[in-house]
Write a protein that holds these residues in place. Structure first.
Motif, short mmCIF file in Angstrom:
data_model
loop_
_atom_site.label_atom_id
_atom_site.label_comp_id
_atom_site.label_asym_id
_atom_site.label_seq_id
_atom_site.Cartn_x
_atom_site.Cartn_y
_atom_site.Cartn_z
N SER A 69 0.83 -1.20 0.00
CA SER A 69 0.00 0.00 0.00
C SER A 69 0.87 1.25 0.00
N ARG A 119 2.21 1.84 -3.49
CA ARG A 119 1.20 2.44 -4.35
C ARG A 119 1.08 3.94 -4.08
N VAL A 169 -4.50 -6.43 -4.43
CA VAL A 169 -5.39 -5.34 -4.01
C VAL A 169 -4.58 -4.17 -3.45
N ALA A 224 -2.44 -2.47 -6.33
CA ALA A 224 -3.26 -1.88 -7.38
C ALA A 224 -4.08 -0.70 -6.89
N THR A 225 -4.54 -0.76 -5.62
CA THR A 225 -5.46 0.27 -5.13
C THR A 225 -4.94 1.08 -3.94
N GLU A 273 -5.01 0.07 -0.84
CA GLU A 273 -5.79 -0.24 0.36
C GLU A 273 -6.24 -1.69 0.32
N GLN A 288 -13.74 -4.57 -0.38
CA GLN A 288 -12.98 -5.32 -1.39
C GLN A 288 -12.99 -6.81 -1.09
N VAL A 303 -13.66 -8.45 -7.52
CA VAL A 303 -12.40 -7.70 -7.44
C VAL A 303 -11.26 -8.51 -8.05
N LEU A 320 -8.74 -7.55 -11.10
CA LEU A 320 -7.30 -7.44 -10.85
C LEU A 320 -6.55 -8.71 -11.22
#
Length: 218
Positions: free
Chosen positions: A51, A54, A106, A109-110, A112, A117, A124, A128
């Motif tokens: 995270s 990202r 997850v 990519a995001t 979080e 999710q 999801v 992904l």
């Protein structure tokens, strides 16, 4: 509650199959961990790190990535990373909760890993899929040496241009080795029960004369 390994057996008698728990009022509460992600604890440290990556690299695209490498503890491998072919198949929220590839995908990519999710994990995972298939789990001797006293984490994101982004942490966030902040706990509470209810709960346990104290909630 009343089974051999149930709550009353563990904390009422304090002795299960010859194992004494030696509970001390107050001290043991401080040795517990707060889970910020709705999945197996063995996945949390890597979700922290991915995270972060990202957020530090908001323009990172799947086309840029060669592999997403996540270290897993041998003690938890059969829960979150083995057998590898099974952990890429996400048909239920529980599959996702025990899949390091899903958690890693997850997070990177995001930025979080939310209840929503994981609740909608099959959809999801389909969105992904290309991220999921980039995840490779491996064992780390550094992590094994520190475990079980400390649950560490390390990840490597290898890019197609030859760059490698590496991150590690000595303890996953929310554990005794990486204490959380009041703001972080409030953010989690708001996500679960809404902002108004979280604020009301916070005030109720921090007001003099009420049951509980602010440090307990923190």
């Amino acid at each position: 509650m009343e089974g051999r390994d149930g709550f009353l057996g563990q904390y009422g008698r304090g002795l299960v199959e010859g194992r004494s728990l030696h509970l001390e009022y107050g001290r043991n509460a401080l040795a517990t961990s707060i889970k910020f992600y709705p999945c197996c604890r063995y996945m949390h440290g890597n979700i922290d790190l991915l995270s972060d990556i990202r957020r530090e690299n908001p323009d990172l695209k799947i086309e840029d990535i060669k592999t997403i490498e996540t270290a897993v503890l041998r003690a938890g491998a059969t829960l979150v990373s083995e057998p590898p072919e099974r952990k890429y198949v996400i048909q239920t929220p529980v599959d996702a909760q025990f899949s390091m590839p899903f958690g890693a995908a997850v997070a990177l990519a995001t930025g979080e890993a939310t209840v929503a999710q994981f609740d909608n994990a099959p959809a999801v995972a389909r969105q992904l899929e290309s991220w999921l298939r980039k995840v490779v789990c491996y064992f780390s001797e550094d992590l094994e040496a520190a475990f079980p006293a400390v649950w560490q984490a390390e990840v490597r994101v290898r890019l197609k241009d030859g760059t490698t982004i590496e991150r590690s942490e000595a303890s996953f966030r929310g554990s005794p080795g990486a204490r959380t902040t009041h703001e972080q706990v409030m953010a989690k509470a708001k996500g679960l029960i809404g902002a108004d209810a979280a604020l009301a709960l916070d005030l109720s346990i921090s007001t003099p004369g009420s049951v509980g104290t602010a440090p307990f909630f923190c």
